[in-house]
Scaffold this motif. Structure first.
Motif, PDB file in Angstrom:
ATOM      1  N   LEU A  30       0.977  -1.238   0.059  1.00  0.00           N
ATOM      2  CA  LEU A  30      -0.197   0.195   0.054  1.00  0.00           C
ATOM      3  C   LEU A  30       0.789   1.260   0.086  1.00  0.00           C
ATOM      4  O   LEU A  30       1.855   1.144   0.774  1.00  0.00           O
ATOM      5  CB  LEU A  30      -0.917  -0.188   1.263  1.00  0.00           C
ATOM      6  CG  LEU A  30      -1.901  -1.105   1.427  1.00  0.00           C
ATOM      7  CD1 LEU A  30      -2.443  -1.200   2.801  1.00  0.00           C
ATOM      8  CD2 LEU A  30      -3.107  -0.871   0.114  1.00  0.00           C
ATOM      9  N   CYS A  76       2.223   0.958   6.807  1.00  0.00           N
ATOM     10  CA  CYS A  76       1.706   1.092   5.541  1.00  0.00           C
ATOM     11  C   CYS A  76       0.296   1.103   5.248  1.00  0.00           C
ATOM     12  O   CYS A  76      -0.242   1.609   4.251  1.00  0.00           O
ATOM     13  CB  CYS A  76       2.185  -0.165   4.693  1.00  0.00           C
ATOM     14  SG  CYS A  76       1.398  -1.797   5.215  1.00  0.00           S
ATOM     15  N   ARG A  77      -0.753   1.106   6.269  1.00  0.00           N
ATOM     16  CA  ARG A  77      -1.947   1.342   6.407  1.00  0.00           C
ATOM     17  C   ARG A  77      -2.432   1.380   7.573  1.00  0.00           C
ATOM     18  O   ARG A  77      -1.914   1.013   8.464  1.00  0.00           O
ATOM     19  CB  ARG A  77      -2.613  -0.024   5.415  1.00  0.00           C
ATOM     20  CG  ARG A  77      -4.375   0.279   5.387  1.00  0.00           C
ATOM     21  CD  ARG A  77      -5.056  -0.848   4.881  1.00  0.00           C
ATOM     22  NE  ARG A  77      -6.241  -0.977   4.948  1.00  0.00           N
ATOM     23  CZ  ARG A  77      -7.137  -2.136   4.544  1.00  0.00           C
ATOM     24  NH1 ARG A  77      -6.626  -3.103   4.016  1.00  0.00           N
ATOM     25  NH2 ARG A  77      -8.294  -1.649   4.817  1.00  0.00           N
ATOM     26  N   ASP A  79      -6.351   1.725   9.152  1.00  0.00           N
ATOM     27  CA  ASP A  79      -7.888   1.374   8.914  1.00  0.00           C
ATOM     28  C   ASP A  79      -8.738   2.441   9.410  1.00  0.00           C
ATOM     29  O   ASP A  79      -8.622   3.036  10.610  1.00  0.00           O
ATOM     30  CB  ASP A  79      -8.183  -0.082   9.801  1.00  0.00           C
ATOM     31  CG  ASP A  79      -7.514  -1.162   9.425  1.00  0.00           C
ATOM     32  OD1 ASP A  79      -7.026  -1.243   8.242  1.00  0.00           O
ATOM     33  OD2 ASP A  79      -7.464  -2.097   9.897  1.00  0.00           O
ATOM     34  N   GLU A  91      -0.201   6.681   7.613  1.00  0.00           N
ATOM     35  CA  GLU A  91       0.530   5.938   6.734  1.00  0.00           C
ATOM     36  C   GLU A  91       1.943   6.686   6.354  1.00  0.00           C
ATOM     37  O   GLU A  91       1.976   7.846   6.189  1.00  0.00           O
ATOM     38  CB  GLU A  91      -0.356   5.935   5.424  1.00  0.00           C
ATOM     39  CG  GLU A  91      -1.633   4.975   5.712  1.00  0.00           C
ATOM     40  CD  GLU A  91      -2.590   4.991   4.188  1.00  0.00           C
ATOM     41  OE1 GLU A  91      -1.769   5.211   3.173  1.00  0.00           O
ATOM     42  OE2 GLU A  91      -3.499   4.636   4.096  1.00  0.00           O
TER      43      GLU A  91
END
Length: 498
Positions: A30, A76-77, A79, A91
């Motif tokens: 991502l 990387c992400r 939610d 991120e």
């Protein structure tokens, strides 16, 4: 359905799993969010602190990604709607520390273990990607970016038992928090380790910083004859203020706690270990691994195991969230000597109330290293390490629910042959610390590096778990050259949900 494993006779349970090195995975890569505010001056000046908590059966809500040939730990992400998002994790952030422990130069697997061992709450020190890159470019990769509290400067978790003089403290006047404590000389609070001039942060695991004085009085009266306070002395409060660090519970050291985790080192006897491991719901309604049917006089009983203990960790690694079969495999992987960390029902109830992991309060409890690497007989001499690798390490893999180990192999005819090409996010391989680009030196004691490697792996397909891999991480130049030569393939990185 209740899952049970009889560990009184270790020959009673044999689980067979098929080794599947070609297990498919989703692409976890991502990119940094387009709308991240790169002009935020706070991010450019100093690291940020994110105090995260997770609800029952949920995660903190962020994914941690491996970095090729680097010790960077990249979010990387994040939610949407998660604790991570609500508390400012972004991120691209680099994780510098977990609960004030610097992890800048630790490997990926160690960082994941530290976060998981923190239990329902964790304090992350992070730095925005662009700020991190600037620091590294100006000062080099060996420089530590992470601010930290001084030695022994930590909040305290103090358990106070009321005596004839009460709890031994009074509260500073004010209609609303924050509140400070005034101690009675020689009183119960002072004996329990509450420092003079302490700021009151939590009562029985509940934050009282924004309570009214009436709400706090009711909370204390509801505690009965015992109360557990999270407090911060003036020095702690001052240092945290200077660093911009929250006075967070995961930083706390325990003082006069009513219960503690126990480390049991058990050596198998002729009749086995002498206990039963069963998966069932605990006092908080969550599934856990519990120890029952402890046979009198056998090794588990002699080591101090009690019926009803909950298993917290195996060889120092948390088993929170693991299924029954994988937990059993981890115990069996230690061979004839096992190291278990457990809590009795009283301790389990206490740590559930204060919403902290027992593993944060091991103090000086010695955790025996997994003896598997020491006791395993090597059938052949150690394999030579490829010239473009750095060091070597052993990993022990346990099959997941689908029977696979969660990684893919790449066979390179022109090089030292076998490499890890993909790792399934959240799978057994990811939890064991396998990373893309790792070179495989040995499998279950057999060296690799010849034309028969793939045939040998097929012959080991029905081997009883765990799968023992000796790995060497490729250095950055070697890894980049390998990726360049294989540029036609999709080399995606694994990301761990935490």
């Amino acid at each position: 359905m209740e899952a049970t494993a009889d560990l009184r006779d270790t020959a009673a349970l044999t689980l067979k799993f098929k080794f599947n090195p070609r297990l498919g995975i989703d692409n976890p890569v991502l990119s940094l969010a387009e709308d991240q505010d790169q002009s935020d001056p706070w991010n450019l000046r100093r690291p940020r602190f994110c105090l995260l908590s997770k609800e029952e059966e949920k995660s903190f809500g962020f994914h941690l990604q491996q970095q090729l040939g680097k010790a960077d730990h990249v979010v990387c992400r994040v939610d949407p709607g998660s604790s991570a998002q609500r508390h400012g994790l972004r991120e691209g952030d680099r994780i510098l520390a977990v609960n004030n422990k610097n992890v800048e130069h630790e490997d990926y697997a160690m960082v994941v273990r530290c976060i998981r061992a923190s239990g329902p709450r964790v304090l992350l020190t992070v730095l925005a990607q662009h700020a991190h890159d600037v620091v590294r470019a100006q000062q080099g990769s060996d420089v530590f970016c992470c601010p930290a509290l001084g030695p022994e400067v930590r909040p305290r978790l103090c358990h106070i038992v009321k005596d004839e003089g009460g709890f031994g403290f009074s509260i500073t006047h004010g209609n609303r928090g924050p509140f400070w404590l005034v101690l009675s000389s020689g009183g119960a609070a002072e004996r329990a380790g509450v420092p003079p001039g302490a700021r009151l942060l939590e009562v029985n695991g509940v934050c009282v910083e924004k309570f009214t004085s009436n709400q706090l009085s009711r909370k204390l009266s509801q505690s009965g004859d015992q109360v557990t306070l999270l407090v911060a002395g003036p020095e702690v409060e001052e240092q945290c203020h200077q660093l911009g660090m929250p006075l967070a519970a995961p930083l706390a050291e325990g003082w006069a706690l009513p219960a503690k985790p126990r480390c049991l080192n058990i050596e198998k006897g002729p009749q086995g270990f002498g206990f039963l491991l069963r998966e069932e719901k605990g006092l908080n309604g969550r599934l856990g691994q519990f120890l029952w049917d402890v046979d009198p006089g056998l090794p588990a009983d002699k080591a101090g195991m009690k019926a009803g203990d909950r298993l917290v960790a195996v060889a120092g690694e948390s088993v929170d969230g693991l299924g029954h079969e994988e937990t059993v495999s981890r115990i069996r992987a230690q061979g004839s000597c096992v190291s278990l960390i457990v809590v009795d029902p009283e301790a389990d109830c206490f740590f559930s109330m204060v919403r902290l992991s027992p593993l944060l309060f091991l103090e000086n409890t010695e955790i025996a290293d997994s003896p598997l690497a020491e006791t395993k007989d090597h059938l052949v001499e150690d394999a030579a390490e490829p010239s473009d690798t750095v060091g070597s390490r052993q990993c022990f893999l346990y099959p997941g629910a689908g029977g696979g180990y969660g990684f893919r192999l790449c066979f390179v005819a022109s090089g030292p042959c076998l490499f890890i090409s993909q790792v399934t996010p959240g799978g057994s391989a990811a939890r064991a610390g396998l990373q893309m680009g790792d070179a495989i030196l040995e499998v279950n004691g057999y060296p690799v590096g010849g034309d028969s490697d793939l045939d040998r792996l097929q012959q080991l397909a029905e081997a009883e778990p765990p799968l023992c891999l000796k790995l060497a991480a490729r250095n950055l130049q070697g890894l980049e050259a390998w990726i360049s030569s294989e540029s036609g393939k999709d080399w995606s990185l694994a990301a761990e949900l935490l």
